[in-house]
Design a protein around this motif. Sequence first.
Motif, PDB file in Angstrom:
ATOM      1  N   VAL A  93     -31.110  46.110  23.214  1.00 54.07           N
ATOM      2  CA  VAL A  93     -30.270  46.694  24.264  1.00 54.07           C
ATOM      3  C   VAL A  93     -31.208  47.387  25.244  1.00 54.07           C
ATOM      4  O   VAL A  93     -32.012  48.233  24.818  1.00 54.07           O
ATOM      5  N   PRO A  94     -31.165  47.061  26.532  1.00 48.56           N
ATOM      6  CA  PRO A  94     -32.060  47.724  27.485  1.00 48.56           C
ATOM      7  C   PRO A  94     -31.853  49.234  27.476  1.00 48.56           C
ATOM      8  O   PRO A  94     -30.725  49.721  27.605  1.00 48.56           O
ATOM      9  N   HIS A  95     -32.947  49.990  27.289  1.00 46.83           N
ATOM     10  CA  HIS A  95     -32.850  51.446  27.195  1.00 46.83           C
ATOM     11  C   HIS A  95     -34.236  52.030  27.432  1.00 46.83           C
ATOM     12  O   HIS A  95     -35.253  51.386  27.117  1.00 46.83           O
ATOM     13  N   PRO A  96     -34.324  53.248  27.986  1.00 40.32           N
ATOM     14  CA  PRO A  96     -35.644  53.866  28.207  1.00 40.32           C
ATOM     15  C   PRO A  96     -36.494  54.000  26.941  1.00 40.32           C
ATOM     16  O   PRO A  96     -37.725  54.105  27.033  1.00 40.32           O
ATOM     17  N   SER A  97     -35.865  53.983  25.773  1.00 46.62           N
ATOM     18  CA  SER A  97     -36.613  54.131  24.520  1.00 46.62           C
ATOM     19  C   SER A  97     -37.245  52.828  24.042  1.00 46.62           C
ATOM     20  O   SER A  97     -38.002  52.830  23.063  1.00 46.62           O
ATOM     21  N   ASN A  98     -36.962  51.714  24.702  1.00 46.33           N
ATOM     22  CA  ASN A  98     -37.478  50.413  24.250  1.00 46.33           C
ATOM     23  C   ASN A  98     -39.001  50.425  24.138  1.00 46.33           C
ATOM     24  O   ASN A  98     -39.702  50.748  25.095  1.00 46.33           O
ATOM     25  N   ALA A  99     -39.510  50.085  22.962  1.00 48.87           N
ATOM     26  CA  ALA A  99     -40.961  50.023  22.750  1.00 48.87           C
ATOM     27  C   ALA A  99     -41.369  48.849  21.875  1.00 48.87           C
ATOM     28  O   ALA A  99     -42.550  48.566  21.744  1.00 48.87           O
ATOM     29  N   ILE A 100     -40.380  48.161  21.285  1.00 50.04           N
ATOM     30  CA  ILE A 100     -40.661  47.119  20.302  1.00 50.04           C
ATOM     31  C   ILE A 100     -39.987  45.826  20.754  1.00 50.04           C
ATOM     32  O   ILE A 100     -38.760  45.767  20.865  1.00 50.04           O
ATOM     33  N   SER A 101     -40.782  44.803  21.016  1.00 48.87           N
ATOM     34  CA  SER A 101     -40.249  43.536  21.522  1.00 48.87           C
ATOM     35  C   SER A 101     -39.737  42.648  20.390  1.00 48.87           C
ATOM     36  O   SER A 101     -40.421  42.447  19.379  1.00 48.87           O
ATOM     37  N   LEU A 102     -38.550  42.106  20.587  1.00 45.75           N
ATOM     38  CA  LEU A 102     -37.958  41.196  19.609  1.00 45.75           C
ATOM     39  C   LEU A 102     -38.060  39.735  20.033  1.00 45.75           C
ATOM     40  O   LEU A 102     -37.723  38.837  19.264  1.00 45.75           O
ATOM     41  N   ALA A 103     -38.509  39.484  21.265  1.00 44.36           N
ATOM     42  CA  ALA A 103     -38.512  38.122  21.800  1.00 44.36           C
ATOM     43  C   ALA A 103     -39.272  37.128  20.919  1.00 44.36           C
ATOM     44  O   ALA A 103     -38.790  36.005  20.706  1.00 44.36           O
ATOM     45  N   PRO A 104     -40.459  37.469  20.383  1.00 42.52           N
ATOM     46  CA  PRO A 104     -41.157  36.483  19.540  1.00 42.52           C
ATOM     47  C   PRO A 104     -40.344  36.079  18.303  1.00 42.52           C
ATOM     48  O   PRO A 104     -40.329  34.895  17.935  1.00 42.52           O
ATOM     49  N   LEU A 105     -39.664  37.038  17.676  1.00 43.66           N
ATOM     50  CA  LEU A 105     -38.854  36.718  16.502  1.00 43.66           C
ATOM     51  C   LEU A 105     -37.639  35.878  16.879  1.00 43.66           C
ATOM     52  O   LEU A 105     -37.263  34.938  16.162  1.00 43.66           O
ATOM     53  N   VAL A 106     -37.014  36.201  18.008  1.00 45.38           N
ATOM     54  CA  VAL A 106     -35.860  35.426  18.471  1.00 45.38           C
ATOM     55  C   VAL A 106     -36.280  34.014  18.852  1.00 45.38           C
ATOM     56  O   VAL A 106     -35.569  33.037  18.576  1.00 45.38           O
ATOM     57  N   ALA A 107     -37.454  33.872  19.469  1.00 44.24           N
ATOM     58  CA  ALA A 107     -37.953  32.549  19.839  1.00 44.24           C
ATOM     59  C   ALA A 107     -38.139  31.664  18.609  1.00 44.24           C
ATOM     60  O   ALA A 107     -37.805  30.478  18.624  1.00 44.24           O
ATOM     61  N   GLU A 108     -38.657  32.251  17.525  1.00 45.96           N
ATOM     62  CA  GLU A 108     -38.828  31.487  16.283  1.00 45.96           C
ATOM     63  C   GLU A 108     -37.475  31.019  15.749  1.00 45.96           C
ATOM     64  O   GLU A 108     -37.338  29.885  15.282  1.00 45.96           O
ATOM     65  N   ALA A 109     -36.476  31.892  15.816  1.00 49.14           N
ATOM     66  CA  ALA A 109     -35.146  31.530  15.319  1.00 49.14           C
ATOM     67  C   ALA A 109     -34.530  30.420  16.158  1.00 49.14           C
ATOM     68  O   ALA A 109     -33.888  29.498  15.628  1.00 49.14           O
ATOM     69  N   LEU A 110     -34.702  30.481  17.466  1.00 46.79           N
ATOM     70  CA  LEU A 110     -34.170  29.438  18.343  1.00 46.79           C
ATOM     71  C   LEU A 110     -34.823  28.094  18.047  1.00 46.79           C
ATOM     72  O   LEU A 110     -34.160  27.046  18.077  1.00 46.79           O
ATOM     73  N   ALA A 111     -36.122  28.111  17.765  1.00 45.69           N
ATOM     74  CA  ALA A 111     -36.844  26.863  17.520  1.00 45.69           C
ATOM     75  C   ALA A 111     -36.378  26.162  16.267  1.00 45.69           C
ATOM     76  O   ALA A 111     -36.497  24.930  16.151  1.00 45.69           O
ATOM     77  N   THR A 112     -35.844  26.914  15.312  1.00 45.38           N
ATOM     78  CA  THR A 112     -35.442  26.318  14.030  1.00 45.38           C
ATOM     79  C   THR A 112     -33.919  26.248  13.854  1.00 45.38           C
ATOM     80  O   THR A 112     -33.451  25.770  12.826  1.00 45.38           O
TER      81      THR A 112
END
Length: 298
Positions: free
Chosen positions: A274-293
């Motif tokens: 969820v976009p928020h000023p506290s964002n510090a940890i990216s989930l995109a690499p994990l989501v990309a792996e899930a999409l690929a499989t």
Amino acid sequence: MTQAPLILPMPGNETFARQLAKARKSDVGSVETRRFPDGETYLRLLTPVAGRAVDIVATLAGPDPDFLRLAFAADAARSQGAERVRLVAPYLAYMRQDKAFHPGEAVTSDTFARIISSLFDGIVTVDPHLHRRLALSELYTIPAAAVQAAPALADWIAAEVDRPLLIGPDSESAQWVAAIAARTGAPWVVMEKTRRGDFDVSVALPALDDHGGRIPVLVDDIASSGRTMLAAAQLLAARGLARPVCAVVHPLFAGDAFARLQQVAARVVSCDSVPHPSNAISLAPLVAEALATLPARP
């Protein structure tokens, strides 16, 4: 020549979409949307989708105002010739009401899942708040993947916190916190939580005598009212421990929850579901792996 998958971000999801596209070596498209004077939604896909596999990125922290334009985008992509239309919802709403607790109640998680399943060919989300269901497949009739944020949280904690002590919010979090602990090598404990209402929460901590000198790290999947973390931080202070680092997957932070938590924590960080000023940890690499499989829709 096969075209690269197309990532289409709904408004407010552009940053996550760019990171996801980079991880997947995909293209990023664009959507134009606005409201007519009577409140109806106008939507236009500015990127051609014919013959392309389309992944629409839309976190659903505000599902009621955001859902119709998401449905319009999915239907527009399909009607304009998209080869496949999937949903990437880093935060997935309507998981709470999974049974009728009182006569006449709508089981909204079932209804929402049926609607999403009718619009998309697959769905990927992060740590959905499953209660009485064991898996998304009990709700959704399309291929569905639930990404676990624990590895991303663990890697951030290992890199940013010296001598952490992991603290889970309740007994249900034990397996989740244990997974983070296994990856970081840090000790962990779990609180006992009593919830009497949306804004009335009390917690109890086990003995921490063996963990002196460590930095408490409070970890939770969702921070909405923030009352659980707030109560835990205050209890830690009463015991003379250091101000905790608070790390959450889904930073909903209703009202002044974030500001109140900042007053008692050494640092408040979150994943970018969820976009928020506290964002510090990216989930995109994990989501990309899930999409690929993720398997194709039958």
